[in-house]
Design a protein around this motif. Structure first.
Motif, short mmCIF file in Angstrom:
data_model
loop_
_atom_site.label_atom_id
_atom_site.label_comp_id
_atom_site.label_asym_id
_atom_site.label_seq_id
_atom_site.Cartn_x
_atom_site.Cartn_y
_atom_site.Cartn_z
N UNK A 20 0.83 -1.20 0.00
CA UNK A 20 0.00 0.00 0.00
C UNK A 20 0.87 1.26 0.00
N UNK A 21 1.96 1.24 0.75
CA UNK A 21 2.86 2.39 0.77
C UNK A 21 3.50 2.60 -0.60
N UNK A 22 3.86 1.50 -1.26
CA UNK A 22 4.44 1.62 -2.61
C UNK A 22 3.41 2.17 -3.59
N UNK A 23 2.17 1.69 -3.48
CA UNK A 23 1.11 2.18 -4.36
C UNK A 23 0.83 3.65 -4.10
N UNK A 24 0.84 4.05 -2.83
CA UNK A 24 0.62 5.46 -2.48
C UNK A 24 1.75 6.34 -3.03
N UNK A 25 2.98 5.85 -2.99
CA UNK A 25 4.10 6.61 -3.53
C UNK A 25 3.95 6.78 -5.04
N UNK A 26 3.52 5.72 -5.74
CA UNK A 26 3.31 5.83 -7.19
C UNK A 26 2.17 6.79 -7.50
N UNK A 27 1.11 6.74 -6.69
CA UNK A 27 -0.01 7.67 -6.89
C UNK A 27 0.43 9.11 -6.66
N UNK A 28 1.27 9.34 -5.65
CA UNK A 28 1.76 10.68 -5.36
C UNK A 28 2.60 11.21 -6.52
N UNK A 29 3.44 10.35 -7.08
CA UNK A 29 4.25 10.78 -8.23
C UNK A 29 3.37 11.10 -9.44
N UNK A 30 2.34 10.30 -9.66
CA UNK A 30 1.41 10.56 -10.77
C UNK A 30 0.69 11.89 -10.56
N UNK A 31 0.26 12.15 -9.33
CA UNK A 31 -0.40 13.41 -9.02
C UNK A 31 0.52 14.60 -9.30
N UNK A 32 1.80 14.47 -8.92
CA UNK A 32 2.75 15.57 -9.16
C UNK A 32 2.97 15.80 -10.65
N UNK A 33 3.00 14.71 -11.43
CA UNK A 33 3.18 14.87 -12.88
C UNK A 33 1.97 15.54 -13.52
N UNK A 34 0.77 15.16 -13.08
CA UNK A 34 -0.45 15.73 -13.65
C UNK A 34 -0.56 17.22 -13.33
N UNK A 35 -0.22 17.56 -12.11
CA UNK A 35 -0.30 18.97 -11.70
C UNK A 35 0.96 19.75 -12.05
N UNK A 36 1.91 19.11 -12.69
CA UNK A 36 3.18 19.72 -13.14
C UNK A 36 3.94 20.37 -11.99
N UNK A 37 3.97 19.68 -10.87
CA UNK A 37 4.74 20.14 -9.73
C UNK A 37 6.07 19.39 -9.69
N UNK A 38 7.05 20.02 -9.07
CA UNK A 38 8.36 19.40 -8.95
C UNK A 38 8.36 18.40 -7.79
N UNK A 39 9.00 17.24 -8.01
CA UNK A 39 9.09 16.22 -6.95
C UNK A 39 10.24 16.59 -6.02
N UNK A 40 9.92 16.76 -4.75
CA UNK A 40 10.94 17.07 -3.75
C UNK A 40 11.18 15.83 -2.90
#
Length: 118
Positions: free
Chosen positions: A19-39
């Protein structure tokens, strides 16, 4: 013997880790969609991943049972030298040493004409 509690801990830890791995992938997808930088990942995902990893490791340690000694001498202390060196896969019965025996009779050699005919 592993108790049901330790098996439950292992399954819970693994599911939480996935679940933590899936949440991390979802977070990265959200950042790409909103065009935010991954910190970095959010703290809740990091904590969930680390805690679930330790819970899964705890469950595995109790399911696996007793650990063996790393040093090979502990296992070999009870064996004699003859049994320690006894490795049947290295037995060779058909070798050139038999020719040194005084009772050795070499096989009859075929002539080149007999080899061609057979």
């Amino acid at each position: 013997m592993a108790s049901i509690f330790h098996k439950f801990l292992l399954v819970t830890g693994l599911l939480s880790l996935f679940h933590a791995a899936y949440s991390a992938a979802q977070h990265r997808s959200y950042l790409r969609i909103t065009e935010q930088k991954f910190v970095s990942l959010p703290v809740d995902i990091l904590v969930q991943g680390i805690v679930s990893l330790f819970v899964a490791m705890y469950g595995i340690m109790y399911i696996a049972g007793e650990f063996k000694e790393i040093r090979a001498t502990v296992d070999l202390e009870n064996k004699s030298w003859e049994t320690a060196k006894n490795i049947p896969s290295f037995y060779i019965f058909n070798h050139r040493g038999k020719a040194l025996s005084p009772n050795y009779i070499p096989p009859a050699q075929k002539s080149s004409l007999e080899e061609i005919q057979s």
